[in-house]
Design an enzyme around this catalytic site. Structure first.
Site, PDB file in Angstrom:
ATOM      1  N   GLY A 125       0.775  -1.242   0.000  1.00 40.74           N
ATOM      2  CA  GLY A 125       0.000   0.000   0.000  1.00 40.74           C
ATOM      3  C   GLY A 125       0.799   1.281   0.000  1.00 40.74           C
ATOM      4  O   GLY A 125       0.338   2.313  -0.484  1.00 40.74           O
ATOM      5  N   GLU A 162       4.006   4.104   5.857  1.00 44.09           N
ATOM      6  CA  GLU A 162       2.744   3.345   5.793  1.00 44.09           C
ATOM      7  C   GLU A 162       1.755   4.061   4.888  1.00 44.09           C
ATOM      8  O   GLU A 162       1.814   5.286   4.732  1.00 44.09           O
ATOM      9  CB  GLU A 162       2.133   3.246   7.201  1.00 44.09           C
ATOM     10  N   ASP A 163       0.826   3.298   4.336  1.00 38.83           N
ATOM     11  CA  ASP A 163      -0.267   3.916   3.585  1.00 38.83           C
ATOM     12  C   ASP A 163      -1.323   4.484   4.530  1.00 38.83           C
ATOM     13  O   ASP A 163      -1.741   5.633   4.425  1.00 38.83           O
ATOM     14  CB  ASP A 163      -0.907   2.908   2.604  1.00 38.83           C
ATOM     15  N   ASP A 200      -4.927   1.958  10.809  1.00 38.30           N
ATOM     16  CA  ASP A 200      -6.328   1.684  11.115  1.00 38.30           C
ATOM     17  C   ASP A 200      -6.409   1.211  12.573  1.00 38.30           C
ATOM     18  O   ASP A 200      -6.452   2.012  13.496  1.00 38.30           O
ATOM     19  CB  ASP A 200      -6.808   0.622  10.108  1.00 38.30           C
ATOM     20  N   LYS A 233      -6.711   6.607  10.438  1.00 37.35           N
ATOM     21  CA  LYS A 233      -8.097   6.512  10.911  1.00 37.35           C
ATOM     22  C   LYS A 233      -8.049   6.402  12.436  1.00 37.35           C
ATOM     23  O   LYS A 233      -8.126   5.289  12.987  1.00 37.35           O
ATOM     24  CB  LYS A 233      -8.781   5.287  10.291  1.00 37.35           C
ATOM     25  N   PHE A 262     -13.795   2.392   4.685  1.00 40.57           N
ATOM     26  CA  PHE A 262     -12.819   1.625   3.913  1.00 40.57           C
ATOM     27  C   PHE A 262     -12.511   2.395   2.639  1.00 40.57           C
ATOM     28  O   PHE A 262     -13.396   2.658   1.827  1.00 40.57           O
ATOM     29  CB  PHE A 262     -13.350   0.227   3.588  1.00 40.57           C
ATOM     30  N   VAL A 263     -11.253   2.779   2.488  1.00 40.44           N
ATOM     31  CA  VAL A 263     -10.879   3.658   1.375  1.00 40.44           C
ATOM     32  C   VAL A 263      -9.955   2.942   0.390  1.00 40.44           C
ATOM     33  O   VAL A 263      -9.270   1.985   0.752  1.00 40.44           O
ATOM     34  CB  VAL A 263     -10.187   4.947   1.894  1.00 40.44           C
ATOM     35  N   ASP A 288      -5.833  -0.683  -1.822  1.00 40.24           N
ATOM     36  CA  ASP A 288      -6.584  -1.560  -2.716  1.00 40.24           C
ATOM     37  C   ASP A 288      -7.904  -2.049  -2.125  1.00 40.24           C
ATOM     38  O   ASP A 288      -8.129  -1.980  -0.909  1.00 40.24           O
ATOM     39  CB  ASP A 288      -5.750  -2.809  -3.024  1.00 40.24           C
ATOM     40  N   ARG A 345      -5.437   0.501  -6.682  1.00 35.93           N
ATOM     41  CA  ARG A 345      -4.245   1.148  -6.132  1.00 35.93           C
ATOM     42  C   ARG A 345      -3.801   2.316  -7.008  1.00 35.93           C
ATOM     43  O   ARG A 345      -3.135   3.240  -6.550  1.00 35.93           O
ATOM     44  CB  ARG A 345      -3.083   0.148  -6.031  1.00 35.93           C
TER      45      ARG A 345
HETATM   46  P1  5GP Z   1      -4.043  -1.869  10.840  1.00 38.86           P
HETATM   47  O1  5GP Z   1      -3.140  -2.967  11.281  1.00 38.86           O
HETATM   48  O2  5GP Z   1      -3.640  -0.503  11.377  1.00 38.86           O
HETATM   49  O3  5GP Z   1      -5.486  -2.171  11.168  1.00 38.86           O
HETATM   50  O4  5GP Z   1      -4.052  -1.820   9.270  1.00 38.86           O
HETATM   51  C1  5GP Z   1      -2.926  -1.683   8.530  1.00 38.86           C
HETATM   52  C2  5GP Z   1      -3.099  -2.013   7.074  1.00 38.86           C
HETATM   53  O5  5GP Z   1      -4.421  -2.414   6.727  1.00 38.86           O
HETATM   54  C3  5GP Z   1      -2.814  -0.785   6.236  1.00 38.86           C
HETATM   55  O6  5GP Z   1      -1.438  -0.638   6.017  1.00 38.86           O
HETATM   56  C4  5GP Z   1      -3.599  -1.099   4.982  1.00 38.86           C
HETATM   57  O7  5GP Z   1      -2.825  -1.867   4.095  1.00 38.86           O
HETATM   58  C5  5GP Z   1      -4.789  -1.889   5.478  1.00 38.86           C
HETATM   59  N1  5GP Z   1      -5.949  -0.988   5.632  1.00 38.86           N
HETATM   60  C6  5GP Z   1      -6.418  -0.419   6.759  1.00 38.86           C
HETATM   61  N2  5GP Z   1      -7.472   0.364   6.512  1.00 38.86           N
HETATM   62  C7  5GP Z   1      -7.675   0.301   5.159  1.00 38.86           C
HETATM   63  C8  5GP Z   1      -8.622   0.915   4.269  1.00 38.86           C
HETATM   64  O8  5GP Z   1      -9.503   1.712   4.622  1.00 38.86           O
HETATM   65  N3  5GP Z   1      -8.483   0.600   2.957  1.00 38.86           N
HETATM   66  C9  5GP Z   1      -7.547  -0.248   2.483  1.00 38.86           C
HETATM   67  N4  5GP Z   1      -7.527  -0.470   1.177  1.00 38.86           N
HETATM   68  N5  5GP Z   1      -6.636  -0.837   3.293  1.00 38.86           N
HETATM   69  C10 5GP Z   1      -6.708  -0.559   4.619  1.00 38.86           C
END
Ligand code: 5GP
Length: 181
Positions: free
Chosen positions: A43, A97-98, A101, A129, A150-151, A157, A163
């Site tokens: 991402g 990071e992208d 969450d 987020k 969810f974006v 993606d 992407r």
């Molecule tokens: P976390 O571990 O903080 O929950 O999530 C990390 C990863 O989940 C991010 O680096 C990303 O790849 C994916 N992710 C989290 N939220 C989103 C979202 O809204 N859209 C997409 N496409 N990927 C997400």
């Protein structure tokens, strides 16, 4: 492709300004330091390629791939799929990071790289987020905080698609179904 999009959250020009601002901050904070920038695949790739071209100091780049997601829900389990090649001992590491969450992925990565003895460790995420956190985790540089949705786009993606959108968007129902078009 825009027919699959329900709403544009952050436009291409807003993203450009965001990346320039982050680049200026990093140029200020890391001038003269030995820096390794580590992108979290896949991402972060679009954001990282824009960000590093804003930097006016020499950087090494590397990538790590972890899996923690299936579909649109976090499994909470983080696994290394591909590790970095660089030795980061004594170097200033910036994890790119992208989006953050739940914070579970980043929490894992912060611990992983802290154990490798860098001179410093900070995180730069394009999007955040904050309302979705399950663990408190530091994110030193944030491009833009967004609501809980969810974006896709700008590297993010849905089932490996979207992407390449140059903006950040919320998918409509058509976008989730139209996988074969
Ligand atoms: P976390 O571990 O903080 O929950 O999530 C990390 C990863 O989940 C991010 O680096 C990303 O790849 C994916 N992710 C989290 N939220 C989103 C979202 O809204 N859209 C997409 N496409 N990927 C997400």
């Amino acid at each position: 492709m825009s027919k699959y999009i329900a709403e544009t959250l952050i436009t291409e020009s807003e993203i450009k300004a965001m990346v320039e601002r982050l680049g200026a901050q990093l140029n200020h904070d890391y001038a003269g330091k030995q820096v390794v920038i580590i992108g979290v695949l896949r991402g972060s790739v679009v954001f990282m390629s824009d960000l590093i071209r804003q930097l006016d100091f020499p950087v090494e780049i590397d990538f790590i791939s972890v899996s923690s997601y299936q579909g649109t829900k976090s499994t909470g389990v983080v696994k290394i799929v591909k590790d970095t090649d660089h030795d980061v001992t004594g170097k200033h590491v910036i994890l790119v990071e992208d989006i953050v969450d739940t914070g579970l992925t980043l929490n894992y990565l912060r611990e992983l790289f802290t154990d490798r003895g860098p001179a410093s460790l900070r995180v730069c995420s394009a999007f955040d987020k904050p309302d979705c956190r399950q663990v408190a985790v530091a994110v030193e540089y944030v491009g833009q905080a967004i609501p809980n949705a969810f974006v896709v786009g700008y590297g993010l993606d849905y089932q490996q698609r979207y992407r390449n959108l140059p903006y950040l968007a919320v998918l409509g129902d058509d976008g989730k179904e139209g996988q074969d078009e």
